[in-house]
Design an enzyme around this catalytic site. Sequence first.
Site, PDB file in Angstrom:
ATOM      1  N   LYS A 172      -3.178  12.810  10.983  1.00  0.00           N
ATOM      2  CA  LYS A 172      -4.106  11.724  10.681  1.00  0.00           C
ATOM      3  C   LYS A 172      -3.614  10.420  11.288  1.00  0.00           C
ATOM      4  CE  LYS A 172      -2.550   9.616   6.359  1.00  0.00           C
ATOM      5  NZ  LYS A 172      -2.510   8.256   6.959  1.00  0.00           N
ATOM      6  N   ASP A 173      -4.582   9.562  11.589  1.00  0.00           N
ATOM      7  CA  ASP A 173      -4.262   8.198  11.969  1.00  0.00           C
ATOM      8  C   ASP A 173      -3.583   7.485  10.811  1.00  0.00           C
ATOM      9  OD1 ASP A 173      -5.288   8.159  14.550  1.00  0.00           O
ATOM     10  OD2 ASP A 173      -7.240   7.355  13.951  1.00  0.00           O
ATOM     11  N   GLY A 182       7.402   8.880   1.264  1.00  0.00           N
ATOM     12  CA  GLY A 182       8.760   9.303   0.943  1.00  0.00           C
ATOM     13  C   GLY A 182       9.000  10.789   1.085  1.00  0.00           C
ATOM     14  N   LYS A 218       2.748   7.272  13.713  1.00  0.00           N
ATOM     15  CA  LYS A 218       3.566   6.138  13.309  1.00  0.00           C
ATOM     16  C   LYS A 218       3.914   5.286  14.522  1.00  0.00           C
ATOM     17  CE  LYS A 218       3.952   6.478   8.868  1.00  0.00           C
ATOM     18  NZ  LYS A 218       3.425   5.413   7.998  1.00  0.00           N
ATOM     19  N   GLY A 227       7.517   9.258   8.267  1.00  0.00           N
ATOM     20  CA  GLY A 227       8.905   9.096   8.663  1.00  0.00           C
ATOM     21  C   GLY A 227       9.702  10.381   8.605  1.00  0.00           C
ATOM     22  N   GLU A 273      -3.729   4.462   8.332  1.00  0.00           N
ATOM     23  CA  GLU A 273      -4.948   3.842   7.779  1.00  0.00           C
ATOM     24  C   GLU A 273      -5.221   2.466   8.354  1.00  0.00           C
ATOM     25  OE1 GLU A 273      -1.695   2.438   4.969  1.00  0.00           O
ATOM     26  OE2 GLU A 273      -2.158   4.254   6.106  1.00  0.00           O
ATOM     27  N   LYS A 331     -18.230  -5.038 -16.780  1.00  0.00           N
ATOM     28  CA  LYS A 331     -17.727  -6.218 -17.494  1.00  0.00           C
ATOM     29  C   LYS A 331     -16.635  -5.848 -18.494  1.00  0.00           C
ATOM     30  CE  LYS A 331     -21.309  -6.219 -21.111  1.00  0.00           C
ATOM     31  NZ  LYS A 331     -22.391  -7.030 -21.726  1.00  0.00           N
TER      32      LYS A 331
END
EC number: 5.3.2.5
Length: 396
Positions: free
Chosen positions: A160-161, A323, A134, A346, A163, A85
């Site tokens: 890796k895949d 990047g 990608k 990329g 996400e 909270k």
Amino acid sequence: MTYITATYQLGTTDQLPKRAEQIALGLTVGSWTDLNHLEQQQLESFKGQVVHTEEHDGKGYITIRYPEHNVSRDFSAILTTVFGKLSLDGQIKLTDLQLPASFTTDFPGAKFGIEGVRQLIQVHDRPLLMSIFKGVIGRDLTFLREQLEAQLAGGIDLVKDDEILYDNPLTPALDRARIGRDVLNAHYEKTGKRALYAITLSGSVFGLKDQTKRLIEAGATAFLLNTFTYGLDVLRELAADPDISVPIFNHPALSGALIASPEYGIAAPVLLGTLPRLAGADLTLFPSPYGNVALAKDLARGIAVEATRIGETKTILPVPSAGIHPGLVAQLVHDFGTDSVINAGGGVHGHPQGAAAGVLAFRQALDAALAGESLTSAATRQEELRVALDAWGITK
């Protein structure tokens, strides 16, 4: 008595000691001065305690410790206590969290950690290189296999895949595991080099354990978990299961909602460094300081510090992401050291000569950086690196 210790940044310095005491009481026994002496004696050991307050640049900083016996041994209870909270109560940010050593039996951390992952692929003296699938959404298994083969051909350590590549009819997770097994084994037979392929976990939280075990039986060598959409306790349960015997990569999806504001939420080093390390991730991904979703360098490096903090749990690999291109490699080594992962999407697939050349350009850049040679010099005799630097330049 042992304690959970939390530090907060407040947007004001107004009546800071009083505000700190209100928080310490409000998140534990609720009130104090209204209690009679006997009740105070009974509740003393459950009361939050203000450890420190200070003012700096118009902001207040307070440290409070909470008796560890107030909470059950899970992240839900811990985070609800220290910032549940309270997170709704104006300009306040959780900037540090420390658990007592007594929690290590319930928070054993990573199965593999830095040294364990290095041992799996037999790479011990440099940053690891990772690439990302990608453009595979809507594509079939043949396309995926070809991308995996190309990345491995360049000498990648980890793949890796994306996400957002969930279990789906075109590239089912079980088929991806089988293809990964076959391609990784063929790569090892040809080169003598091991690599890992992390498959994105998806589906109902109640079925994740069974899913991971089926994927391991099919050949999966690592997993990618969107931890903050599932919850830290999900990561902890997966990592603690002795039958889930492969590394787990923590992805930061959704974490931006908690770390982006300088005034609210949870500090990036805590959310993406401390907590994944305690929960059992072997690698933790986070925004690099260089890309279009750049994180401030002090925060990105702070994540790496927390990921590699020596303590009761294994250190884990920091993975600055987004990047990343070959012209950044020397800067990455400078900023994050050798116990890190250089992760590119990329920057690999966008290489004008293809993904294999993209990986090779990263390898060439890394070799040069570790040898103390400038990338410009190395590029004069290595075509893949030269083409990459022509495309992306060098970032210093």
